[in-house]
Design a protein around this motif. Structure first.
Motif, PDB file in Angstrom:
ATOM      1  N   UNK A 151      81.242   1.959 -15.157  1.00  0.00           N
ATOM      2  CA  UNK A 151      80.718   2.150 -16.505  1.00  0.00           C
ATOM      3  C   UNK A 151      79.214   1.893 -16.517  1.00  0.00           C
ATOM      4  N   UNK A 152      78.772   0.908 -15.750  1.00  0.00           N
ATOM      5  CA  UNK A 152      77.345   0.583 -15.673  1.00  0.00           C
ATOM      6  C   UNK A 152      76.544   1.756 -15.110  1.00  0.00           C
ATOM      7  N   UNK A 153      77.125   2.466 -14.155  1.00  0.00           N
ATOM      8  CA  UNK A 153      76.436   3.607 -13.535  1.00  0.00           C
ATOM      9  C   UNK A 153      76.218   4.744 -14.518  1.00  0.00           C
ATOM     10  N   UNK A 154      77.151   4.921 -15.424  1.00  0.00           N
ATOM     11  CA  UNK A 154      77.016   5.969 -16.438  1.00  0.00           C
ATOM     12  C   UNK A 154      76.009   5.587 -17.514  1.00  0.00           C
ATOM     13  N   UNK A 155      75.988   4.307 -17.883  1.00  0.00           N
ATOM     14  CA  UNK A 155      75.141   3.858 -18.984  1.00  0.00           C
ATOM     15  C   UNK A 155      73.721   3.496 -18.560  1.00  0.00           C
ATOM     16  N   UNK A 156      73.534   3.095 -17.313  1.00  0.00           N
ATOM     17  CA  UNK A 156      72.196   2.735 -16.818  1.00  0.00           C
ATOM     18  C   UNK A 156      72.048   3.204 -15.372  1.00  0.00           C
ATOM     19  N   UNK A 157      72.010   4.520 -15.169  1.00  0.00           N
ATOM     20  CA  UNK A 157      71.973   5.061 -13.800  1.00  0.00           C
ATOM     21  C   UNK A 157      70.714   4.701 -13.015  1.00  0.00           C
ATOM     22  N   UNK A 158      69.639   4.324 -13.708  1.00  0.00           N
ATOM     23  CA  UNK A 158      68.416   3.932 -13.009  1.00  0.00           C
ATOM     24  C   UNK A 158      68.573   2.550 -12.374  1.00  0.00           C
ATOM     25  N   UNK A 159      69.509   1.760 -12.882  1.00  0.00           N
ATOM     26  CA  UNK A 159      69.677   0.384 -12.418  1.00  0.00           C
ATOM     27  C   UNK A 159      70.921   0.173 -11.557  1.00  0.00           C
ATOM     28  N   UNK A 160      71.953   0.988 -11.749  1.00  0.00           N
ATOM     29  CA  UNK A 160      73.217   0.799 -11.039  1.00  0.00           C
ATOM     30  C   UNK A 160      73.632   2.084 -10.341  1.00  0.00           C
ATOM     31  N   UNK A 161      74.129   1.956  -9.104  1.00  0.00           N
ATOM     32  CA  UNK A 161      74.595   3.127  -8.370  1.00  0.00           C
ATOM     33  C   UNK A 161      75.796   2.728  -7.528  1.00  0.00           C
ATOM     34  N   UNK A 162      76.850   3.522  -7.629  1.00  0.00           N
ATOM     35  CA  UNK A 162      78.056   3.277  -6.854  1.00  0.00           C
ATOM     36  C   UNK A 162      78.011   4.147  -5.604  1.00  0.00           C
ATOM     37  N   UNK A 163      78.156   3.520  -4.455  1.00  0.00           N
ATOM     38  CA  UNK A 163      78.180   4.229  -3.176  1.00  0.00           C
ATOM     39  C   UNK A 163      79.630   4.258  -2.720  1.00  0.00           C
ATOM     40  N   UNK A 164      80.169   5.432  -2.549  1.00  0.00           N
ATOM     41  CA  UNK A 164      81.584   5.537  -2.226  1.00  0.00           C
ATOM     42  C   UNK A 164      82.414   5.139  -3.432  1.00  0.00           C
ATOM     43  N   UNK A 165      83.530   4.486  -3.185  1.00  0.00           N
ATOM     44  CA  UNK A 165      84.404   4.089  -4.282  1.00  0.00           C
ATOM     45  C   UNK A 165      84.234   2.639  -4.701  1.00  0.00           C
ATOM     46  N   UNK A 166      83.583   1.821  -3.858  1.00  0.00           N
ATOM     47  CA  UNK A 166      83.548   0.400  -4.170  1.00  0.00           C
ATOM     48  C   UNK A 166      82.202  -0.286  -4.010  1.00  0.00           C
ATOM     49  N   UNK A 167      81.256   0.289  -3.314  1.00  0.00           N
ATOM     50  CA  UNK A 167      79.990  -0.396  -3.028  1.00  0.00           C
ATOM     51  C   UNK A 167      78.969  -0.145  -4.136  1.00  0.00           C
ATOM     52  N   UNK A 168      78.679  -1.183  -4.887  1.00  0.00           N
ATOM     53  CA  UNK A 168      77.705  -1.086  -5.970  1.00  0.00           C
ATOM     54  C   UNK A 168      76.364  -1.619  -5.499  1.00  0.00           C
ATOM     55  N   UNK A 169      75.315  -0.843  -5.724  1.00  0.00           N
ATOM     56  CA  UNK A 169      73.955  -1.342  -5.515  1.00  0.00           C
ATOM     57  C   UNK A 169      73.288  -1.354  -6.885  1.00  0.00           C
ATOM     58  N   UNK A 170      72.399  -2.319  -7.071  1.00  0.00           N
ATOM     59  CA  UNK A 170      71.776  -2.446  -8.382  1.00  0.00           C
ATOM     60  C   UNK A 170      70.391  -3.052  -8.256  1.00  0.00           C
ATOM     61  N   UNK A 171      69.588  -2.828  -9.281  1.00  0.00           N
ATOM     62  CA  UNK A 171      68.232  -3.353  -9.363  1.00  0.00           C
ATOM     63  C   UNK A 171      68.303  -4.695 -10.075  1.00  0.00           C
ATOM     64  N   UNK A 172      68.006  -5.779  -9.369  1.00  0.00           N
ATOM     65  CA  UNK A 172      68.119  -7.107  -9.967  1.00  0.00           C
ATOM     66  C   UNK A 172      66.923  -7.464 -10.853  1.00  0.00           C
ATOM     67  N   UNK A 173      65.831  -6.704 -10.748  1.00  0.00           N
ATOM     68  CA  UNK A 173      64.655  -6.966 -11.570  1.00  0.00           C
ATOM     69  C   UNK A 173      64.146  -5.703 -12.233  1.00  0.00           C
ATOM     70  N   UNK A 174      64.912  -5.159 -13.173  1.00  0.00           N
ATOM     71  CA  UNK A 174      64.545  -3.880 -13.789  1.00  0.00           C
ATOM     72  C   UNK A 174      63.335  -3.978 -14.723  1.00  0.00           C
ATOM     73  N   UNK A 175      62.752  -2.827 -15.003  1.00  0.00           N
ATOM     74  CA  UNK A 175      61.627  -2.728 -15.939  1.00  0.00           C
ATOM     75  C   UNK A 175      62.109  -2.964 -17.366  1.00  0.00           C
ATOM     76  N   UNK A 176      61.176  -3.350 -18.226  1.00  0.00           N
ATOM     77  CA  UNK A 176      61.490  -3.593 -19.637  1.00  0.00           C
ATOM     78  C   UNK A 176      62.089  -2.363 -20.319  1.00  0.00           C
ATOM     79  N   UNK A 177      61.669  -1.176 -19.892  1.00  0.00           N
ATOM     80  CA  UNK A 177      62.148   0.054 -20.522  1.00  0.00           C
ATOM     81  C   UNK A 177      63.652   0.229 -20.336  1.00  0.00           C
ATOM     82  N   UNK A 178      64.216  -0.406 -19.325  1.00  0.00           N
ATOM     83  CA  UNK A 178      65.637  -0.258 -19.039  1.00  0.00           C
ATOM     84  C   UNK A 178      66.498  -1.320 -19.723  1.00  0.00           C
TER      85      UNK A 178
END
Length: 91
Positions: free
Chosen positions: A22-49
């Motif tokens: 759900x996070x990938x759909x709502x904030x794709x600039x910050x969250x990305x799912x690799x495969x079916x289970x590996x989530x990568x994310x930006x731990x220090x996003x910009x204010x705009x996000x």
């Protein structure tokens, strides 16, 4: 929107995350799912996000996303209210 001089810090409990993406759909600039289970994310996003990230955290079915605010100093970390409540109140 974050207060001036405040930075957002995002932490995902990867043991709790179930890959619903759900996070990938709502904030794709910050969250990305690799495969079916590996989530990568930006731990220090910009204010705009910030709004998208708060909505993504609120939408997480297992509440694996935590949002914290800091003024940039290690000793000045402030936990935000639960993301679900913050997104609801529009803060």
């Amino acid at each position: 929107m974050l207060k001036e001089n405040m930075q957002m810090r995002v932490v995902v409990d990867l043991n709790r995350c179930q890959g619903y993406a759900q996070c990938c759909f709502l904030a794709p600039e910050a969250f990305k799912l690799i495969g079916e289970e590996a989530l990568i994310y930006n731990s220090g996003p910009d204010d705009e996000q910030s709004e998208k990230i708060l909505r993504a955290a609120a939408a997480c079915p297992v509440q694996a996303i935590f949002v914290e605010r800091t003024n940039g100093h290690k000793d000045e970390l402030k936990k935000s209210m639960p993301a679900q409540e913050e997104a609801y109140h529009g803060k």
